[in-house]
Design a protein around this motif. Structure first.
Motif, PDB file in Angstrom:
ATOM      1  N   LEU A   1     -68.812 -53.669  32.888  1.00  0.00           N
ATOM      2  CA  LEU A   1     -69.088 -54.334  33.281  1.00  0.00           C
ATOM      3  C   LEU A   1     -68.313 -55.524  32.422  1.00  0.00           C
ATOM      4  O   LEU A   1     -67.811 -56.688  33.046  1.00  0.00           O
ATOM      5  N   GLU A   2     -69.656 -55.950  31.551  1.00  0.00           N
ATOM      6  CA  GLU A   2     -68.651 -56.976  31.064  1.00  0.00           C
ATOM      7  C   GLU A   2     -67.592 -57.078  29.814  1.00  0.00           C
ATOM      8  O   GLU A   2     -67.889 -58.179  30.002  1.00  0.00           O
ATOM      9  N   LYS A   3     -67.059 -56.514  29.605  1.00  0.00           N
ATOM     10  CA  LYS A   3     -66.125 -55.582  28.422  1.00  0.00           C
ATOM     11  C   LYS A   3     -64.791 -56.605  30.246  1.00  0.00           C
ATOM     12  O   LYS A   3     -63.952 -57.162  29.646  1.00  0.00           O
ATOM     13  N   ASN A   4     -65.214 -56.128  30.565  1.00  0.00           N
ATOM     14  CA  ASN A   4     -64.436 -56.980  32.086  1.00  0.00           C
ATOM     15  C   ASN A   4     -64.046 -58.294  32.213  1.00  0.00           C
ATOM     16  O   ASN A   4     -63.276 -59.428  32.144  1.00  0.00           O
ATOM     17  N   LEU A   5     -65.287 -58.316  32.976  1.00  0.00           N
ATOM     18  CA  LEU A   5     -65.327 -60.049  32.994  1.00  0.00           C
ATOM     19  C   LEU A   5     -65.218 -60.891  31.687  1.00  0.00           C
ATOM     20  O   LEU A   5     -64.698 -61.572  31.810  1.00  0.00           O
ATOM     21  N   VAL A   6     -65.740 -60.731  30.602  1.00  0.00           N
ATOM     22  CA  VAL A   6     -65.203 -60.885  29.742  1.00  0.00           C
ATOM     23  C   VAL A   6     -63.586 -61.124  29.761  1.00  0.00           C
ATOM     24  O   VAL A   6     -63.302 -62.299  28.837  1.00  0.00           O
ATOM     25  N   PHE A   7     -63.360 -60.377  29.584  1.00  0.00           N
ATOM     26  CA  PHE A   7     -61.565 -60.406  29.066  1.00  0.00           C
ATOM     27  C   PHE A   7     -60.985 -60.919  30.171  1.00  0.00           C
ATOM     28  O   PHE A   7     -59.663 -61.991  29.904  1.00  0.00           O
ATOM     29  N   THR A   8     -61.353 -60.793  31.269  1.00  0.00           N
ATOM     30  CA  THR A   8     -60.780 -62.038  32.855  1.00  0.00           C
ATOM     31  C   THR A   8     -61.024 -63.260  32.352  1.00  0.00           C
ATOM     32  O   THR A   8     -60.038 -63.633  32.853  1.00  0.00           O
ATOM     33  N   LEU A   9     -62.517 -63.280  32.208  1.00  0.00           N
ATOM     34  CA  LEU A   9     -63.379 -64.979  32.063  1.00  0.00           C
ATOM     35  C   LEU A   9     -61.074 -66.015  30.643  1.00  0.00           C
ATOM     36  O   LEU A   9     -60.899 -66.518  30.603  1.00  0.00           O
TER      37      LEU A   9
END
Length: 293
Positions: free
Chosen positions: A112-120
């Protein structure tokens, strides 16, 4: 009497299958803007498993109804009902277990952290943009009263920051921003078409100027920027209301219990019918035996 009980249980099962579809649809609507930013593979698996779980339930009801109608004519039909119900039960238990595992993977903190960081950092373009990634990130920051993934510092090396220097964070990171934003649904062109959460700003010049003049060095107690990141609140909410949704899990367990109860009643009816048939054959044998004498 047993037939009445069985058909009542089947009716309850139909109602529960319809309810579980409605509950899951409601839950997915609630989290659609967060799910859009996540890796959807585990969610797609969970949705597929739930769909098969419901489909098997409906098909088993139809199949069982047909067999019950023929059961008193041909005893083999009862055996088929029992075998079908056993297969359905074990299949549903496996699907239920798979659904729980997929949902737990969906809210795994690392992924979840990986996906949120990438999109942000790469796909967020600002509080006034209406593209799905920007709009959904705005929705998250307003609803959870958060900023970035871990905090406002996440914007320091983002695409948004490069295009909006010297500002440190977007307006949706400001405290009390929810007072000046109205939440609406807007359709964005995509294939297939989807509806995303969009936030439209109500302009209040003095508030926006105050927010835009922030510095991250300001004291946390006095800074209008929200210091909390989104990762913790989002993960907790997803765990509590999506992955570990009590209503969904309770409904699936109830359906499994009903499947078992229907199996027990069917076996009881089968034994009763066999006993009746055996008694009739005994009576016939005794009567025919007396006639012959």
């Amino acid at each position: 009497m047993s037939c009445v009980v069985t058909f009542f249980l089947l009716l309850v099962l139909i109602i529960l299958l319809i309810v579980i579809c409605a509950v899951f649809s409601s839950v997915m609507t609630r989290f659609q803007y967060i799910v859009f930013l996540m890796d959807r593979r585990n969610l797609d698996i969970a949705v597929l498993l739930l769909t098969v779980f419901v489909a098997i339930g409906f098909l088993s009801i139809l199949f069982e109804f047909v067999l019950w109608c023929a059961a008193y004519v041909n005893m083999c039909c009862f055996h088929m009902v029992i075998i079908t119900r056993l297969i359905v039960m074990f299949a549903c238990i496996g699907l239920f277990a798979g659904y729980i595992v997929s949902m737990n993977k969906l809210v795994d903190r690392t992924q979840l952290e990986k996906n949120l960081v990438f999109t942000l950092k790469n796909l967020y373009f600002g509080e006034y943009n209406t593209d799905p990634f920007s709009a959904n990130w705005n929705a998250i920051q307003v609803e959870y009263k958060s900023c970035g993934v871990h905090g406002p510092g996440d914007y320091s090396d983002s695409v948004w920051h490069k295009n909006n220097k010297p500002f440190k964070a977007p307006l949706t990171c400001c405290k009390e921003i929810e007072k000046y934003y109205d939440s609406t649904d807007e359709a964005f062109s995509s294939s297939p078409p989807k509806v995303y959460k969009k936030l439209t700003v109500t302009y209040k010049v003095d508030y926006i100027q105050k927010c835009n003049n922030l510095t991250l060095q300001a004291n946390k107690d006095t800074s209008p920027i929200k210091p909390q990141g989104s990762l913790g609140p989002v993960q907790d909410d997803l765990k509590r209301n999506l992955a570990h949704n009590g209503g969904m899990i309770a409904l699936m367990i109830l359906i499994l219990i009903l499947q078992f109860l229907i199996l027990v009643v069917t076996i009881a009816v089968c034994c009763s019918v066999k006993r009746e048939q055996h008694d009739r054959e005994e009576m016939r044998r005794l009567l025919y035996g007396k006639d012959k004498k």
